[in-house]
Each structure stands twice: as structure tokens, then as C-alpha cells.
Motif scaffolding. Structure first.
Motif, PDB file in Angstrom:
ATOM      1  N   GLY A 298       0.813  -1.202   0.000  1.00 46.22           N
ATOM      2  CA  GLY A 298       0.000   0.000   0.000  1.00 46.22           C
ATOM      3  C   GLY A 298       0.851   1.259   0.000  1.00 46.22           C
ATOM      4  O   GLY A 298       1.979   1.265   0.506  1.00 46.22           O
ATOM      5  N   CYS A 299       0.299   2.360  -0.543  1.00 39.08           N
ATOM      6  CA  CYS A 299       1.035   3.624  -0.575  1.00 39.08           C
ATOM      7  C   CYS A 299       0.557   4.536   0.550  1.00 39.08           C
ATOM      8  O   CYS A 299      -0.546   4.390   1.084  1.00 39.08           O
ATOM      9  CB  CYS A 299       0.885   4.306  -1.935  1.00 39.08           C
ATOM     10  N   GLU A 344       3.346   8.706  -2.826  1.00 40.34           N
ATOM     11  CA  GLU A 344       2.870   7.667  -3.744  1.00 40.34           C
ATOM     12  C   GLU A 344       3.706   6.392  -3.634  1.00 40.34           C
ATOM     13  O   GLU A 344       3.395   5.384  -4.269  1.00 40.34           O
ATOM     14  CB  GLU A 344       2.921   8.183  -5.193  1.00 40.34           C
ATOM     15  N   MET A 345       4.780   6.435  -2.819  1.00 35.96           N
ATOM     16  CA  MET A 345       5.624   5.257  -2.674  1.00 35.96           C
ATOM     17  C   MET A 345       4.923   4.211  -1.798  1.00 35.96           C
ATOM     18  O   MET A 345       4.092   4.534  -0.946  1.00 35.96           O
ATOM     19  CB  MET A 345       6.965   5.641  -2.036  1.00 35.96           C
ATOM     20  N   LYS A 382      18.860  20.983   9.439  1.00 32.96           N
ATOM     21  CA  LYS A 382      18.907  19.529   9.231  1.00 32.96           C
ATOM     22  C   LYS A 382      19.255  19.211   7.783  1.00 32.96           C
ATOM     23  O   LYS A 382      18.878  19.944   6.870  1.00 32.96           O
ATOM     24  CB  LYS A 382      17.555  18.872   9.602  1.00 32.96           C
ATOM     25  N   LYS A 383      19.947  18.113   7.573  1.00 34.22           N
ATOM     26  CA  LYS A 383      20.222  17.634   6.236  1.00 34.22           C
ATOM     27  C   LYS A 383      18.974  16.931   5.708  1.00 34.22           C
ATOM     28  O   LYS A 383      18.398  16.088   6.392  1.00 34.22           O
ATOM     29  CB  LYS A 383      21.411  16.685   6.240  1.00 34.22           C
ATOM     30  N   ILE A 384      18.563  17.252   4.533  1.00 39.62           N
ATOM     31  CA  ILE A 384      17.371  16.644   3.940  1.00 39.62           C
ATOM     32  C   ILE A 384      17.749  15.975   2.648  1.00 39.62           C
ATOM     33  O   ILE A 384      18.411  16.574   1.771  1.00 39.62           O
ATOM     34  CB  ILE A 384      16.267  17.705   3.694  1.00 39.62           C
ATOM     35  N   LYS A 385      17.336  14.721   2.530  1.00 37.88           N
ATOM     36  CA  LYS A 385      17.588  13.959   1.298  1.00 37.88           C
ATOM     37  C   LYS A 385      16.291  13.342   0.814  1.00 37.88           C
ATOM     38  O   LYS A 385      15.399  13.044   1.604  1.00 37.88           O
ATOM     39  CB  LYS A 385      18.620  12.864   1.547  1.00 37.88           C
ATOM     40  N   GLY A 386      16.208  13.139  -0.502  1.00 33.79           N
ATOM     41  CA  GLY A 386      15.063  12.450  -1.056  1.00 33.79           C
ATOM     42  C   GLY A 386      15.371  10.986  -1.249  1.00 33.79           C
ATOM     43  O   GLY A 386      16.535  10.562  -1.251  1.00 33.79           O
ATOM     44  N   LEU A 387      14.323  10.196  -1.422  1.00 30.22           N
ATOM     45  CA  LEU A 387      14.526   8.763  -1.649  1.00 30.22           C
ATOM     46  C   LEU A 387      14.742   8.479  -3.121  1.00 30.22           C
ATOM     47  O   LEU A 387      14.184   9.159  -3.975  1.00 30.22           O
ATOM     48  CB  LEU A 387      13.307   7.977  -1.125  1.00 30.22           C
TER      49      LEU A 387
END
Length: 387
Positions: A298-299, A344-345, A382-387
Motif C-alpha cells: 500500500g502507498c 505515492e511510494m 537539518k540535512k534533507i535527502k530524497g529517496l
């Protein structure tokens, strides 16, 4: 023979005494207002013995007790007197006093094996009614050693073993007793009851073992499914010092320990899909939502729509928690990095991320409103990263 004058003097003295008796109260007489209570204090007419006996409060009883326990008597005589005293207390259901009396008799160490055995079995009975099963069993065992054929010793021992749930020992007591007293109904009943309870206890043990084995197999299957998906379980109290090339997945059962806290735990359905308990955190309002079974396929957006699509929560006074306005993050505490999750992941995709560690069996995610003042403050520094 007394002279007439002496007789006259004696008569005169009695007359004086009788005259005083009519006008003066007898010092040791029973009180008029509570003579019934006083009458009950006279040893001969007492219905029950007092809790404590001493020379000040009960001098007459103390005197009688001294006579009963006269040191001049033989140990056998003293033991019998104490046995009778214990029996009287036992009939009154004063089992503590009965134990004390029987103990006194046992301490006399009389050589009469019958008396000594009776004292032990009687004390066992008193202990039994006091709930002192171990003490009662010890007395029954001692009595049986002295007289192996003593019926009451066998009965007391069997009764104590039943209460202690020592069913195999109960059967042994009964079998040994029935060899000497084959017609005794009490031993037969005790044996039948013990045999039935023994079989029931053994059946319960088998069921418990089968259940434990089934749970163990299910847990191993569950852990294998988690490992196959490369999902990492973080054990409580251990830092997430996993490197990228470290073996992924954990077989530690305590990595699934969420059920005691949340009432839910990850499970594998019949189709082979994992369902996780998931926590959504709203730090702006210090609120949270809990999903007990989030299917791995599920997303996130579907759950956000279910929670915020039709109505706003009561704590969202500004009505800004629209599903399309929400940002999801998970935090890597070791590197102090926020990873943004696309709504949506699928849950599985996120859990398989190399820096995601499932803590206490419950994945958790931070939910913020995009562009809000709290969001800007929260992500600052804060360090922010995307998947």
C-alpha cells in the motif's frame, strides 16, 4: 468434747459472721450486672479457652495448666495431655493453638511410637487447614517413617500433594497406602482425582508445547520474510550502526517487540504479504495516528486520504492538513538526516531503504504541512535527502 461455754462461743461467732454476711457484700462474688460473663471465666464452666493464659489474668487456669504439665509426669503422659489439648483446640477450629499444643507434645520425645505418630498426623491436619501444605506434608512424611502402615499419615500426605499439584507424588502416596489398606475409600477417591488431574495437566503441557512450537515456526517464517526483503530490524537499546555493506535483516526476535506496547505486530498473510503497525507523528501539534496493519504494497497517500480526506481532525484548528499538502519524512538519527518520502511510494519501498531501521517492530514517519512556518523551523539546520 467441747464445754457448753466453748460451744456457746462458737455459736456466737457464727451468728456474728452471718450478721456481717447479710449487711456486707462478698468481695469475690460475681457481679450482678455481668455475672454471665464472669461465670464463663470460671475454668470448670468455660466454653472456649482464652487466647493467652498467664498467672495475672487467669490465675486459676494457669494453676490447672501447671498441674496438667506437671514436670513429675512421664514424657508419655505429658505428650498425651498435650495431644488432648490440641484436639480440643482443633475441634474449636483454633488450628494455630492446636499446632502449638501438638508441637509441645512432639517435643516431649516420648518413646511410644503410636502417640508420636498421632501427634505428627494431627499437627499435619492442623497445618493443612491453615494452608501450610509443605509443613503438613513434612509431618505426614515423618509420621509415615515412624509407622509406614499408619492410614491417616498416608491420607494426609496424599491430600497435601493434591493441594501442591504434585500428582505423581499423590499417586505414590495412595498406592503405598492402598497396599496396606486396600479397602480404604478415601485413598481410592484421592487416587482417582489425582490421576484425572495428572492427565489433564499433562494434556495442558502438551498443548502449550504445541502452541509454542507453532508460534516459533510462525516467527521464524516471519523473520525469514523480513530478511528476504532486506528490511532491517533495530533491536531495543542498540544504536543503528549498520553500514551499507553490512548483512541486512535481523533474526533477533526482540526486534519485533511491538505487541506489548501497541497491541499489534507485523504479520504475514496467507498471500505472503507483510502487514506492519505504522505510526504517523505530527510534531506541530504533538499528536499521532496509529495504523495497526499497513500492507507493505500500500502507498502512503491512500492512508492520508483516509485520515484527512473527508474531515479535519479536531486539533487542526487552521484546517491545513489536506492530503495533497502533507510532506512525509523519516529520520536517520545516526547521521541526523531527514529523508523525504514520496506519498505515492509503497511502504515496502521505504522500508527497504539502506538507511531505514524499523525500531521496536513499528515503522514511524513524521508528517508536516508543506510551506508552513512550523515546517520551516523544523527542517532548519537539518540535512534533507530524497529517496
Amino acid at each position: 468434747m467441747a464445754s457448753p461455754d466453748a460451744q456457746h462461743e462458737s455459736d456466737d461467732g457464727m451468728d456474728d459472721f452471718m450478721d456481717k454476711f447479710k449487711t456486707q457484700r462478698y468481695k469475690n462474688a460475681l457481679a450482678e450486672d455481668n455475672w454471665v460473663e464472669d461465670f464463663d471465666k470460671v475454668p470448670m464452666f468455660m466454653k472456649t479457652a482464652p487466647e493467652e493464659i498467664d498467672g495475672k489474668t487467669h490465675p486459676e487456669l494457669a494453676c490447672l495448666q501447671a498441674i496438667i504439665h506437671d514436670e513429675d509426669r512421664t514424657p508419655e503422659e505429658k505428650a498425651v495431655s498435650l495431644k488432648d489439648e490440641g484436639n480440643a483446640f482443633f475441634k474449636e477450629k483454633n488450628y494455630k493453638k492446636a499446632v502449638m499444643a501438638y508441637t509441645g507434645g512432639i517435643k516431649q520425645k516420648c518413646e511410644d511410637r503410636e502417640i508420636h505418630t498421632v501427634l505428627l498426623t494431627n499437627r499435619a491436619a492442623a497445618h493443612f487447614y491453615l494452608g501450610n501444605m509443605r509443613s503438613a506434608l513434612n509431618d505426614a512424611t515423618a509420621a509415615k517413617k515412624i509407622k509406614p502402615d499408619h492410614l491417616k499419615a498416608s491420607i494426609r500426605g496424599a491430600q497435601c500433594c493434591v493441594k501442591l499439584r504434585l500428582f505423581a507424588e499423590t499417586l505414590q502416596w495412595c498406592d503405598e497406602g492402598l497396599q496396606l489398606h486396600p479397602g480404604d475409600d478415601t485413598l481410592k477417591e484421592l487416587r482417582a482425582a489425582a490421576d484425572k488431574q495428572k492427565r489433564a495437566a499433562e494434556r495442558d503441557i502438551r498443548k502449550a508445547k504445541a502452541k509454542d512450537k507453532k508460534l516459533w515456526i510462525e516467527k521464524e517464517k516471519l523473520l525469514a520474510a523480513i530478511k528476504d526483503r532486506s528490511i532491517k530490524l533495530l533491536q531495543p537499546g542498540k544504536p543503528s550502526k549498520h553500514s551499507e555493506d553490512e548483512e541486512e535483516g535481523s533474526s533477533a526476535a526482540d526486534g519485533l517487540g511491538s505487541k506489548e506496547v501497541t497491541g499489534a505486530q507485523v504479520f504475514l498473510d496467507e498471500q505472503g504479504s507483510l502487514h506492519w503497525p505504522v505510526l504517523f507523528l505530527y510534531p506541530e501539534h504533538q499528536q499521532s495516528d496509529f495504523i495497526s496493519a499497513f500492507c507493505e504494497s500500500g502507498c502512503f497517500f491512500d492512508h492520508l486520504v483516509a485520515m484527512f480526506g473527508e474531515q479535519f481532525p479536531p486539533w487542526d484548528m487552521d484546517r491545513k492538513y489536506h492530503p495533497q499538502n502533507l510532506l512525509l519524512y523519516f529520520e536517520d538519527e545516526q547521521t541526523e538526516t531527514l529523508y523525504q518520502v514520496h506519498t505515492e511510494m509503497s511502504l515496502l519501498k521505504v522500508l527497504q531503504h539502506k538507511r531505514y531501521f524499523v525500531k521496536a517492530g513499528t515503522p514511524s514517519f513524521i508528517v508536516l504541512v508543506d510551506g508552513s512556518g512550523f515546517w520551516r523551523t523544523f527542517v532548519t539546520g537539518k540535512k534533507i535527502k530524497g529517496l
